[in-house]
Design a protein around this motif. Structure first.
Motif, PDB file in Angstrom:
ATOM      1  N   GLU A 256      28.968  81.829  36.998  1.00 25.16           N
ATOM      2  CA  GLU A 256      28.366  82.711  38.008  1.00 25.16           C
ATOM      3  C   GLU A 256      29.360  82.969  39.141  1.00 25.16           C
ATOM      4  O   GLU A 256      30.336  82.233  39.273  1.00 25.16           O
ATOM      5  N   VAL A 259      31.126  79.962  42.095  1.00 25.20           N
ATOM      6  CA  VAL A 259      31.026  78.562  41.661  1.00 25.20           C
ATOM      7  C   VAL A 259      32.376  77.847  41.738  1.00 25.20           C
ATOM      8  O   VAL A 259      32.453  76.619  41.621  1.00 25.20           O
ATOM      9  N   GLY A 260      33.464  78.624  41.900  1.00 23.14           N
ATOM     10  CA  GLY A 260      34.786  78.008  42.041  1.00 23.14           C
ATOM     11  C   GLY A 260      35.717  78.259  40.862  1.00 23.14           C
ATOM     12  O   GLY A 260      36.645  77.502  40.615  1.00 23.14           O
ATOM     13  N   LYS A 261      35.497  79.372  40.152  1.00 23.48           N
ATOM     14  CA  LYS A 261      36.354  79.687  38.991  1.00 23.48           C
ATOM     15  C   LYS A 261      37.804  79.933  39.424  1.00 23.48           C
ATOM     16  O   LYS A 261      38.736  79.392  38.838  1.00 23.48           O
ATOM     17  N   SER A 263      39.170  78.988  42.135  1.00 29.90           N
ATOM     18  CA  SER A 263      39.739  77.750  42.687  1.00 29.90           C
ATOM     19  C   SER A 263      40.266  76.872  41.554  1.00 29.90           C
ATOM     20  O   SER A 263      41.320  76.251  41.682  1.00 29.90           O
ATOM     21  N   VAL A 276      40.684  83.436  46.537  1.00 33.32           N
ATOM     22  CA  VAL A 276      39.495  82.596  46.716  1.00 33.32           C
ATOM     23  C   VAL A 276      38.861  82.936  48.055  1.00 33.32           C
ATOM     24  O   VAL A 276      39.526  82.890  49.082  1.00 33.32           O
ATOM     25  N   ALA A 280      30.616  86.055  47.229  1.00 37.87           N
ATOM     26  CA  ALA A 280      30.316  86.074  45.791  1.00 37.87           C
ATOM     27  C   ALA A 280      30.777  87.409  45.211  1.00 37.87           C
ATOM     28  O   ALA A 280      30.549  88.453  45.804  1.00 37.87           O
ATOM     29  N   THR A 283      36.322  87.983  42.492  1.00 34.93           N
ATOM     30  CA  THR A 283      37.168  88.356  41.344  1.00 34.93           C
ATOM     31  C   THR A 283      36.456  89.417  40.517  1.00 34.93           C
ATOM     32  O   THR A 283      35.284  89.264  40.172  1.00 34.93           O
ATOM     33  N   GLY A 305      32.569  86.774  38.166  1.00 37.38           N
ATOM     34  CA  GLY A 305      31.354  85.978  38.071  1.00 37.38           C
ATOM     35  C   GLY A 305      30.276  86.742  37.318  1.00 37.38           C
ATOM     36  O   GLY A 305      30.063  87.932  37.551  1.00 37.38           O
ATOM     37  N   ASN A 404      31.507  71.700  39.256  1.00 43.03           N
ATOM     38  CA  ASN A 404      32.429  71.775  40.398  1.00 43.03           C
ATOM     39  C   ASN A 404      31.716  71.463  41.724  1.00 43.03           C
ATOM     40  O   ASN A 404      30.494  71.438  41.792  1.00 43.03           O
ATOM     41  N   LYS A 405      32.521  71.275  42.732  1.00 45.22           N
ATOM     42  CA  LYS A 405      32.079  70.981  44.104  1.00 45.22           C
ATOM     43  C   LYS A 405      31.438  69.596  44.194  1.00 45.22           C
ATOM     44  O   LYS A 405      30.436  69.398  44.892  1.00 45.22           O
TER      45      LYS A 405
HETATM   46  N1  LIG Z   1      33.389  72.266  48.877  1.00 51.41           N
HETATM   47  C1  LIG Z   1      33.929  72.889  47.875  1.00 51.41           C
HETATM   48  N2  LIG Z   1      34.088  74.200  47.870  1.00 51.41           N
HETATM   49  C2  LIG Z   1      34.658  74.812  46.804  1.00 51.41           C
HETATM   50  C3  LIG Z   1      35.095  74.070  45.682  1.00 51.41           C
HETATM   51  N3  LIG Z   1      35.613  74.949  44.813  1.00 51.41           N
HETATM   52  C4  LIG Z   1      35.514  76.167  45.351  1.00 51.41           C
HETATM   53  N4  LIG Z   1      34.935  76.101  46.560  1.00 51.41           N
HETATM   54  C5  LIG Z   1      34.639  77.195  47.454  1.00 51.41           C
HETATM   55  O1  LIG Z   1      33.694  78.048  46.834  1.00 51.41           O
HETATM   56  C6  LIG Z   1      33.922  79.405  47.224  1.00 51.41           C
HETATM   57  C7  LIG Z   1      34.075  80.261  45.995  1.00 51.41           C
HETATM   58  O2  LIG Z   1      35.247  79.871  45.301  1.00 51.41           O
HETATM   59  P1  LIG Z   1      35.965  80.800  44.263  1.00 51.41           P
HETATM   60  O3  LIG Z   1      36.997  79.979  43.630  1.00 51.41           O
HETATM   61  O4  LIG Z   1      36.363  82.087  44.885  1.00 51.41           O
HETATM   62  O5  LIG Z   1      34.758  81.065  43.278  1.00 51.41           O
HETATM   63  P2  LIG Z   1      34.638  82.074  42.042  1.00 51.41           P
HETATM   64  O6  LIG Z   1      33.748  81.439  41.058  1.00 51.41           O
HETATM   65  O7  LIG Z   1      35.986  82.471  41.572  1.00 51.41           O
HETATM   66  O8  LIG Z   1      33.919  83.292  42.710  1.00 51.41           O
HETATM   67  P3  LIG Z   1      33.827  84.830  42.257  1.00 51.41           P
HETATM   68  O9  LIG Z   1      35.160  85.433  42.423  1.00 51.41           O
HETATM   69  O10 LIG Z   1      32.843  85.366  43.189  1.00 51.41           O
HETATM   70  O11 LIG Z   1      33.325  84.869  40.864  1.00 51.41           O
HETATM   71  C8  LIG Z   1      35.165  79.378  48.104  1.00 51.41           C
HETATM   72  O12 LIG Z   1      34.768  79.378  49.434  1.00 51.41           O
HETATM   73  C9  LIG Z   1      35.831  78.073  47.752  1.00 51.41           C
HETATM   74  O13 LIG Z   1      36.609  77.547  48.786  1.00 51.41           O
HETATM   75  C10 LIG Z   1      34.909  72.655  45.712  1.00 51.41           C
HETATM   76  O14 LIG Z   1      35.255  71.916  44.794  1.00 51.41           O
HETATM   77  N5  LIG Z   1      34.322  72.113  46.814  1.00 51.41           N
END
Ligand SMILES: Nc1nc2c(ncn2[C@@H]2O[C@H](COP(=O)(O)OP(=O)(O)OP(=O)(O)O)[C@@H](O)[C@H]2O)c(=O)[nH]1
Ligand SMILES: Nc1nc2c(c(=O)[nH]1)N(C=O)[C@@H](CNc1ccc(C(=O)N[C@@H](CCC(=O)O)C(=O)O)cc1)CN2
Length: 554
Positions: A256, A259-261, A263, A276, A280, A283, A305, A404-405
């Motif tokens: 979704e 979620v941190g993809k 990252s 990053v 939401a 990417t 996502g 994650n997280k």
């Molecule tokens: N606390 C915490 N925050 C995280 C972690 N991983 C990612 N984040 C945060 O979550 C948010 C979304 O991270 P992205 O890596 O952009 O997530 P994504 O799944 O690629 O998001 P989309 O591009 O929207 O699909 C950012 O603010 C990150 O800093 C984690 O392990 N812990």
């Protein structure tokens, strides 16, 4: 029976002669020009190697290194190297002579090992240009000559090409094995078996009035062909391990939004490859990066996502993500533990297993991953040569679920998470996916359940464990290139062998009422296909395609 054996032998040799008529791989190089090239890398370097191959090598040694007698073969000698046109000394370097046929190309070869300055190299190339009959080599031309002179067969040439292009350790091992002739031996062995079968069958056709021969010969040929069919089937149905290792494993990060993809992508590639943000839907396009993970070549993709959205651009991103998911060898599905924490905080009862399952279900991805049919063939009984294995080519993939997280999980929720046995979780999720797939598997058929692990992309916690899981999945997808019989590595080989298999199957369906001449024609087609595979039969067109990808100087 003695008569049959003798007959087979004479048939066999005439067969080989016949086949050689198709062979254009017999040209001698006496009429060809002498080729030269810088074989080491371009630009300033410690030592530059310039190779020369062909008839003019002896003249080159006389004119440019003042050898009045040819030097001891294959021994480096320090000489002044001179431009014979103007008598100017180019460099003081090592000269090695490899007299034909004991050289890489099979022709006379000379190597100059010079100081690696650009002016030194270009002066030597210039001097070689002025020697009659010498010209600069095309890419791959040294190897092409080695092939033409029977030093390497086509699969070995391809192995050499792969070795030069190998970017990771495991790719290197596979390429070296192929260059060393393991694949060639396997295919030559099959070819030899078929030659014997054709010889026996054709001996039988010529002497069919002898009933004794019929019983033995036809049955024995059928059984040998059956075994071969199974062997080729196995080789083809290897889940494309060798091809994957050669081309790179497609690892796709899915999940979704937010979620941190991205990252995770950045953590794996150790650079900010993807943007990053906490928005939401950040990417949209697929972001790709090439990685070397534990010696395996990986093409890692970060995707948009997955969600329903009215945004035109994001919608297209989601379509692309789903398409890429279908091509994935390893799917990395990222879930957000903070969402589970929120469920718990809102007093909604939810075990981690339930959470994982409901999240995965809502993504609408096909994550089921057994390849029962391909694995069946591996267990098939080799001695039962009459049963044609029914193989369906299924796409085989592996799934890792990344929670994650982890850093945001606290209190009781964290304790709950820590108390769960990973194996239990893997099995629960696996069974759910199996049920979801709606397919019935035979009991005991090997299914690889997805692996679940917890990480924090922010703190790096759990990342080592995730990497270890990813590594184990890469191993499953590529196999060990040094274990067992060599793998099929290229679509070209697959296409020839698939044709072989079709003809062998046609042969297997032959009944005594059928015309054996037609049956033997099917076997001859198999021979021709294997000949194309090893390069015994080839055309300029195929050669051009294969050598086109070689570097200059190889
Ligand atoms: N606390 C915490 N925050 C995280 C972690 N991983 C990612 N984040 C945060 O979550 C948010 C979304 O991270 P992205 O890596 O952009 O997530 P994504 O799944 O690629 O998001 P989309 O591009 O929207 O699909 C950012 O603010 C990150 O800093 C984690 O392990 N812990
Ligand atoms: N300097 C140098 N290094 C090199 C090469 C080369 O051509 N020159 N190679 C180029 O790719 C590779 C080595 N491959 C080679 C393969 C065969 C023969 C050769 O002379 N073969 C003869 C003799 C074999 C023997 O004595 O064992 C033959 O096959 O008859 C030389 C190099 C890598 N390193």
């Amino acid at each position: 029976m003695v008569a049959t054996t003798n007959q087979s032998f004479t048939q066999s040799s005439s067969l080989v002669k016949n086949e050689n008529k198709l062979d254009i791989n017999t040209s001698t190089s006496s009429h060809q020009s002498t080729i030269f090239c810088l074989s080491s890398g371009k630009g300033k370097c410690g030592i530059a190697v310039i190779r020369v191959s062909g008839q003019a090598c002896r003249q080159v040694l006389k004119d440019m290194a003042q050898f009045h007698h040819m030097p001891i073969p294959r021994q480096a000698v320090l000489r002044k190297i001179v431009d014979s046109g103007n008598g100017v000394v180019i460099d003081k370097g090592l000269v090695i002579f490899f007299p034909a046929p004991h050289s890489f190309t099979g022709e006379d070869c000379v190597e100059f090992h010079l100081h690696g300055g650009p002016a030194v190299v270009s002066a030597l190339l210039c001097a070689l240009h002025s020697i009659p009959g010498c010209r600069e080599a095309h890419p791959g031309e040294f190897t092409k000559r080695a092939f033409m002179n029977g030093k390497l067969d086509m699969t070995e040439v391809e192995g050499l090409g792969d070795l030069i292009h190998a970017e990771t350790e495991v790719q290197r091992r596979q390429a070296l094995r192929q260059m060393d002739g393991d694949l060639s031996q396997l295919y030559q062995g099959w070819r030899a078996d078929i030659i014997k079968c054709v010889a026996d069958l054709e001996a039988f056709i010529d002497f069919s009035e002898d009933q004794d021969i019929e019983e033995h010969v036809v049955e024995s040929v059928k059984s040998r062909v059956g075994k071969l069919r199974l062997e080729i089937s196995r080789h083809l149905h290897d889940n494309r391990q060798g091809e994957r290792l050669r081309d790179g494993v497609q690892v796709v990060i899915l999940g979704e939004p937010n979620v941190g993809k991205s990252s995770l992508m950045n953590a794996l590639s150790q650079r900010p490859a993807a943007i990053v943000t906490d928005v939401a839907g950040t990417t949209r396009d697929i972001i790709e990066t090439h990685l070397n993970i534990a010696g395996y070549p990986v093409l890692l993709s970060d995707t948009a996502g997955l969600r329903d959205t009215a945004d035109k651009v994001e919608k297209e991103g989601v379509i692309r993500a789903r398409k890429r998911a279908e091509q994935a060898d390893v799917k990395v599905v990222v879930l957000d533990l903070q969402q589970w924490q929120n469920c718990k905080n809102n007093n909604r009862k939810s075990s981690i297993t339930e959470f994982v399952i409901s999240q995965i279900n809502s993504l609408g991805l096909q994550l089921y991953q057994a390849s029962a049919s391909s694995l069946q063939i591996l267990n098939a009984d080799l001695s039962d040569s009459d049963s044609t294995p029914q193989l369906v080519d299924e796409e085989y993939c592996q799934t890792i679920i990344v929670l994650n997280k982890l850093d945001l999980v606290q209190g009781n929720t964290l304790e709950d998470l820590k108390s769960i046995d990973n194996k239990v979780l893997n099995c629960a999720v696996g069974s759910c996916l199996e049920a979801q797939s709606g397919r019935e598997l035979e009991p005991n058929s090997p299914v690889d359940f997805p692996s679940v692990c917890c990480v924090s992309c922010t703190t790096g916690e759990g990342m080592q464990e995730f990497l270890a899981i990813l590594e184990s999945k890469l191993k499953i997808m590529c196999g060990d290139p040094l274990a067992g019989s060599p793998s099929l590595t290229q679509a070209r080989h697959r296409s020839h062998l698939t044709k072989c298999l079709a003809d062998l199957e046609q042969f297997g369906q032959m009944t005594p009422a059928d015309d054996f001449v037609i049956a033997s024609e099917a076997l001859r087609r198999v021979l021709r296909e294997i000949g194309k595979l090893t390069g015994k039969i080839t055309t300029e067109e195929i050669l051009d395609v294969i050598f086109r990808d070689f570097c200059i100087g190889k």
